[in-house]
Design a protein around this motif. Sequence first.
Motif, PDB file in Angstrom:
ATOM      1  N   ALA B 300       0.847  -1.199   0.000  1.00 21.43           N
ATOM      2  CA  ALA B 300       0.000   0.000   0.000  1.00 21.43           C
ATOM      3  C   ALA B 300       0.884   1.251   0.000  1.00 21.43           C
ATOM      4  O   ALA B 300       1.086   1.902  -1.025  1.00 21.43           O
ATOM      5  CB  ALA B 300      -0.916  -0.009   1.226  1.00 21.43           C
ATOM      6  N   ASP B 301       1.531   1.532   1.106  1.00 20.94           N
ATOM      7  CA  ASP B 301       2.312   2.763   1.271  1.00 20.94           C
ATOM      8  C   ASP B 301       3.809   2.486   1.172  1.00 20.94           C
ATOM      9  O   ASP B 301       4.616   3.130   1.839  1.00 20.94           O
ATOM     10  CB  ASP B 301       1.999   3.380   2.633  1.00 20.94           C
ATOM     11  CG  ASP B 301       2.207   2.365   3.741  1.00 20.94           C
ATOM     12  OD1 ASP B 301       2.457   1.161   3.416  1.00 20.94           O
ATOM     13  OD2 ASP B 301       2.135   2.729   4.925  1.00 20.94           O
ATOM     14  N   GLY B 302       4.184   1.519   0.361  1.00 19.16           N
ATOM     15  CA  GLY B 302       5.602   1.168   0.283  1.00 19.16           C
ATOM     16  C   GLY B 302       6.002   0.167   1.358  1.00 19.16           C
ATOM     17  O   GLY B 302       7.134  -0.261   1.427  1.00 19.16           O
ATOM     18  N   THR B 303       5.047  -0.187   2.212  1.00 14.95           N
ATOM     19  CA  THR B 303       5.306  -1.234   3.191  1.00 14.95           C
ATOM     20  C   THR B 303       4.282  -2.348   2.996  1.00 14.95           C
ATOM     21  O   THR B 303       3.253  -2.147   2.349  1.00 14.95           O
ATOM     22  CB  THR B 303       5.205  -0.737   4.647  1.00 14.95           C
ATOM     23  OG1 THR B 303       3.834  -0.469   4.925  1.00 14.95           O
ATOM     24  CG2 THR B 303       6.063   0.506   4.875  1.00 14.95           C
ATOM     25  N   THR B 304       4.582  -3.506   3.556  1.00 13.27           N
ATOM     26  CA  THR B 304       3.685  -4.646   3.381  1.00 13.27           C
ATOM     27  C   THR B 304       3.655  -5.465   4.663  1.00 13.27           C
ATOM     28  O   THR B 304       4.566  -5.358   5.497  1.00 13.27           O
ATOM     29  CB  THR B 304       4.149  -5.511   2.188  1.00 13.27           C
ATOM     30  OG1 THR B 304       3.220  -6.555   1.987  1.00 13.27           O
ATOM     31  CG2 THR B 304       5.527  -6.104   2.452  1.00 13.27           C
ATOM     32  N   ASP B 305       2.591  -6.275   4.844  1.00 12.84           N
ATOM     33  CA  ASP B 305       2.528  -7.206   5.979  1.00 12.84           C
ATOM     34  C   ASP B 305       2.950  -8.584   5.483  1.00 12.84           C
ATOM     35  O   ASP B 305       2.461  -9.047   4.450  1.00 12.84           O
ATOM     36  CB  ASP B 305       1.110  -7.273   6.542  1.00 12.84           C
ATOM     37  CG  ASP B 305       0.676  -5.931   7.094  1.00 12.84           C
ATOM     38  OD1 ASP B 305       1.552  -5.090   7.386  1.00 12.84           O
ATOM     39  OD2 ASP B 305      -0.550  -5.712   7.208  1.00 12.84           O
ATOM     40  N   PHE B 306       3.854  -9.204   6.227  1.00 13.04           N
ATOM     41  CA  PHE B 306       4.383 -10.503   5.820  1.00 13.04           C
ATOM     42  C   PHE B 306       3.925 -11.552   6.830  1.00 13.04           C
ATOM     43  O   PHE B 306       4.260 -11.469   8.011  1.00 13.04           O
ATOM     44  CB  PHE B 306       5.914 -10.424   5.768  1.00 13.04           C
ATOM     45  CG  PHE B 306       6.547 -11.619   5.147  1.00 13.04           C
ATOM     46  CD1 PHE B 306       6.861 -11.631   3.783  1.00 13.04           C
ATOM     47  CD2 PHE B 306       6.847 -12.744   5.890  1.00 13.04           C
ATOM     48  CE1 PHE B 306       7.448 -12.730   3.190  1.00 13.04           C
ATOM     49  CE2 PHE B 306       7.424 -13.856   5.305  1.00 13.04           C
ATOM     50  CZ  PHE B 306       7.734 -13.847   3.956  1.00 13.04           C
ATOM     51  N   THR B 307       3.150 -12.541   6.363  1.00 14.55           N
ATOM     52  CA  THR B 307       2.582 -13.545   7.271  1.00 14.55           C
ATOM     53  C   THR B 307       3.048 -14.945   6.890  1.00 14.55           C
ATOM     54  O   THR B 307       3.150 -15.259   5.706  1.00 14.55           O
ATOM     55  CB  THR B 307       1.036 -13.507   7.204  1.00 14.55           C
ATOM     56  OG1 THR B 307       0.602 -12.209   7.600  1.00 14.55           O
ATOM     57  CG2 THR B 307       0.427 -14.550   8.126  1.00 14.55           C
ATOM     58  N   PHE B 308       3.376 -15.731   7.906  1.00 19.23           N
ATOM     59  CA  PHE B 308       3.628 -17.146   7.617  1.00 19.23           C
ATOM     60  C   PHE B 308       3.125 -17.996   8.776  1.00 19.23           C
ATOM     61  O   PHE B 308       2.833 -17.491   9.869  1.00 19.23           O
ATOM     62  CB  PHE B 308       5.111 -17.412   7.340  1.00 19.23           C
ATOM     63  CG  PHE B 308       6.027 -17.173   8.514  1.00 19.23           C
ATOM     64  CD1 PHE B 308       6.320 -18.187   9.410  1.00 19.23           C
ATOM     65  CD2 PHE B 308       6.596 -15.911   8.720  1.00 19.23           C
ATOM     66  CE1 PHE B 308       7.170 -17.955  10.481  1.00 19.23           C
ATOM     67  CE2 PHE B 308       7.444 -15.684   9.793  1.00 19.23           C
ATOM     68  CZ  PHE B 308       7.735 -16.711  10.677  1.00 19.23           C
ATOM     69  N   THR B 309       2.990 -19.309   8.510  1.00 16.50           N
ATOM     70  CA  THR B 309       2.595 -20.226   9.586  1.00 16.50           C
ATOM     71  C   THR B 309       3.721 -21.239   9.785  1.00 16.50           C
ATOM     72  O   THR B 309       4.445 -21.574   8.857  1.00 16.50           O
ATOM     73  CB  THR B 309       1.294 -20.991   9.251  1.00 16.50           C
ATOM     74  OG1 THR B 309       1.513 -21.815   8.109  1.00 16.50           O
ATOM     75  CG2 THR B 309       0.144 -20.044   8.985  1.00 16.50           C
ATOM     76  N   ALA B 310       3.844 -21.677  11.035  1.00 23.11           N
ATOM     77  CA  ALA B 310       4.847 -22.686  11.383  1.00 23.11           C
ATOM     78  C   ALA B 310       4.249 -23.580  12.460  1.00 23.11           C
ATOM     79  O   ALA B 310       3.199 -23.267  13.037  1.00 23.11           O
ATOM     80  CB  ALA B 310       6.122 -22.030  11.905  1.00 23.11           C
ATOM     81  N   HIS B 311       4.889 -24.699  12.702  1.00 20.00           N
ATOM     82  CA  HIS B 311       4.377 -25.615  13.733  1.00 20.00           C
ATOM     83  C   HIS B 311       4.386 -24.920  15.096  1.00 20.00           C
ATOM     84  O   HIS B 311       5.296 -24.162  15.404  1.00 20.00           O
ATOM     85  CB  HIS B 311       5.249 -26.872  13.783  1.00 20.00           C
ATOM     86  CG  HIS B 311       4.573 -28.006  14.488  1.00 20.00           C
ATOM     87  ND1 HIS B 311       4.504 -28.091  15.858  1.00 20.00           N
ATOM     88  CD2 HIS B 311       3.912 -29.085  13.998  1.00 20.00           C
ATOM     89  CE1 HIS B 311       3.843 -29.185  16.191  1.00 20.00           C
ATOM     90  NE2 HIS B 311       3.470 -29.801  15.078  1.00 20.00           N
ATOM     91  N   ARG B 312       3.347 -25.224  15.888  1.00 16.38           N
ATOM     92  CA  ARG B 312       3.250 -24.569  17.202  1.00 16.38           C
ATOM     93  C   ARG B 312       4.461 -24.840  18.090  1.00 16.38           C
ATOM     94  O   ARG B 312       4.823 -24.016  18.927  1.00 16.38           O
ATOM     95  CB  ARG B 312       1.971 -25.002  17.929  1.00 16.38           C
ATOM     96  CG  ARG B 312       0.723 -24.408  17.297  1.00 16.38           C
ATOM     97  CD  ARG B 312      -0.545 -24.711  18.110  1.00 16.38           C
ATOM     98  NE  ARG B 312      -1.720 -24.353  17.308  1.00 16.38           N
ATOM     99  CZ  ARG B 312      -2.961 -24.462  17.753  1.00 16.38           C
ATOM    100  NH1 ARG B 312      -3.209 -24.926  18.966  1.00 16.38           N
ATOM    101  NH2 ARG B 312      -3.964 -24.125  16.982  1.00 16.38           N
ATOM    102  N   ASN B 313       5.098 -26.012  17.894  1.00 15.35           N
ATOM    103  CA  ASN B 313       6.300 -26.319  18.696  1.00 15.35           C
ATOM    104  C   ASN B 313       7.421 -25.329  18.446  1.00 15.35           C
ATOM    105  O   ASN B 313       8.283 -25.126  19.293  1.00 15.35           O
ATOM    106  CB  ASN B 313       6.835 -27.718  18.351  1.00 15.35           C
ATOM    107  CG  ASN B 313       5.922 -28.810  18.856  1.00 15.35           C
ATOM    108  OD1 ASN B 313       5.004 -28.537  19.639  1.00 15.35           O
ATOM    109  ND2 ASN B 313       6.160 -30.030  18.404  1.00 15.35           N
TER     110      ASN B 313
END
Lengths: 413, 413
Positions: B300-313
């Motif tokens: 959007a404004d030159g920044t972004t949200d980066f999301t990932f998933t990993a094992h709860r452990n």
Amino acid sequence: MALLVQKYGGTSVGTIERIEAVADRVHRHKQNGDDIVVVVSAMSGETNRLIELAKSIESAPSAREMDVLLSTGEQVTIALLSMALMKRGVDARSYTGSQVRITTDNAHGKARIQEIDTDAMRTDLDAGRVIVVAGFQGADQYGNITTLGRGGSDTTGVALAAALKADECQIYTDVDGVYTTDPRVVDSARRLEKITFEEMLEMASLGSKVLQIRAVEFAGKYQVPLRVLSSFVEGEGTLITTEGNKNMEQPAVSGIAFNRDEAKLTLKGVPDTPGIAARILGPISDANIEVDMIVQNVSADGTTDFTFTAHRNDFDKALAILEGIEGELGARGVLTDGKIAKVSIVGVGMRSHAGVASTMFRALAGESINIQLISTSEIKVSVIINEKYMELAVRALHSAFKLSDSAAGISEA
Amino acid sequence: MALLVQKYGGTSVGTIERIEAVADRVHRHKQNGDDIVVVVSAMSGETNRLIELAKSIESAPSAREMDVLLSTGEQVTIALLSMALMKRGVDARSYTGSQVRITTDNAHGKARIQEIDTDAMRTDLDAGRVIVVAGFQGADQYGNITTLGRGGSDTTGVALAAALKADECQIYTDVDGVYTTDPRVVDSARRLEKITFEEMLEMASLGSKVLQIRAVEFAGKYQVPLRVLSSFVEGEGTLITTEGNKNMEQPAVSGIAFNRDEAKLTLKGVPDTPGIAARILGPISDANIEVDMIVQNVSADGTTDFTFTAHRNDFDKALAILEGIEGELGARGVLTDGKIAKVSIVGVGMRSHAGVASTMFRALAGESINIQLISTSEIKVSVIINEKYMELAVRALHSAFKLSDSAAGISEA
């Protein structure tokens, strides 16, 4: 700075709390600047649990698979103790017998150590690491897992100390040293501060439960100073070394050993010809049965009675072998007695004291105890008696040789 | 005469009785003339018992020592099963991972198999022996014991089957095959007779507990026919192979997979510049954390949200890493959510069926379930939702894709 090999038995690592206590002790020694190799047994009860599992499948399980099974007991302990050491900031690394390259023969369940490769251990010690080794186990030249038999962790400790030329091998156990006899039988039994390898060898082989005989053999052969001490109370324990104290005259007898682990087997009326002993004991030895006392009476009518004792665990096997060869040897039958005890007096002082044996026989006669077999060596006299008189005999002998008197016993440093 | 690798999990060898039952089954196959390699897990409960012992000493024990500890579980089973086989007159021989020369990398706790030396096994098989191998373990090039991580016994089985070019790798477990979804969640779930490696891979990676993903990867890569079947009831199980049935048209969706093993982490407002994903995931990967879904929103404004998933452990470790790099990346904070579930539809038929994703989204919307993340591949669509709606979502999708209807599902051979 000393290089110490410390061995902790099953009771000393029997719970998480005790493993933590061992880690504390090793940590203290490490802080004092010593290099430490630790040898541990399985947590107490674990080996029996594993044996029960095996027996619930097969009463006579494969010896190879039994070793695969039992060796896991020590493997659990080395991992847990290493974790506890690392928690204390001590750099530690565990090794199974196979990993630390303890090469044995392939006699599963009672293997003998042939070689130890110390290169990897030296590297670890030079890097300041504590090495935690699984006792009681090794691997044959093909990588098959072997065990040294029960109590073999002592042997592992001494063998590692010898291979590494350690300054002392310390055997931590649930007793605080070697006594003139078992304190549970004689109240006034006294801890010895020093004892010679020869005496300890006789004491151990005769049933003192403190140390395994092969450990003492190894230690004597490689002159590894061996110390038995308690992992629960602080103390100096008993040092087992090449010589006693030279300042005072050696007393005649240092201790009384006893056991009821053996059974007696007699082959009656075999021809009294050269080679007969070998023809009887050859097959026994081939079956890996260790024979203890051997007595052959003087010949009367050209035949003789041949008697030996072996561990009760091997009794069935030994009997089957005797019954198998009885016919071809022309014997007149096999006699057995499983209800025997062996009681022995031990002491290097015997060499220079006359009349020790007769004092022993007089003490036993005084209690009306009949002697079935007698066997002697330079530093011990052993007798086989009915097992029900065992405690009585031990008390009579402890008293006859004045072992509770603090002026007697092994002279103290 | 076939060469079969049979793998029995912890429940299948959980008691002495069950070990005896496994021995009976292996004996029958052997009598049929098949050559058998058996891979076993630790007796159920044993691995947890060992983990508890370790945790009572140290909450984060050394990974190397943890492997030394945990590998004893399978070692006990191989010895006991070999004894049970020998009792039945079957010549058997046990091997630990290290003994059978399963060489792995040194990532303790999640090691990967690099090489298997089959020479010794060939010799045993040629001699008519059944080989019993400890699953889940190996050794690195220096002889350090490694484990493949939980469930790794499946991987051992498939890897041995591949190395030995076995005719089939049979995974015996406590379920009788692969189902359209978990029957505990959907009553009308149906067993599949055949499924492709690709589908199984998606099912396994998405949380179907039947098989470990790496086992399926291995099997697909080396084209090892894999069969999942019950060690308690007789049946054909589910065959996992390279192709489905070609006679009937492939339905769109073969099964519904789900899990709640993952956590979601978002790094907010990172600069939308080339290389940003690598700078975030590099340290995560260096810490041996496996990332599953990765989503980056449009800038959007030159920044972004980066999301990932990993094992709860791995959640705590991953969060610590993100908090460590947050500053240098100029991010606006870290958001996390540990209460998520992943639900996926899987099927090779998707390739030729349009509208599968929209059918999925419509079914979820019909239950008012909000979708947080979406990820797709050629043969699956996965969504992340609030974990409390997981079962509801699975039932809605199972019904929407008519999986309980016997006319649908994977066509049967």
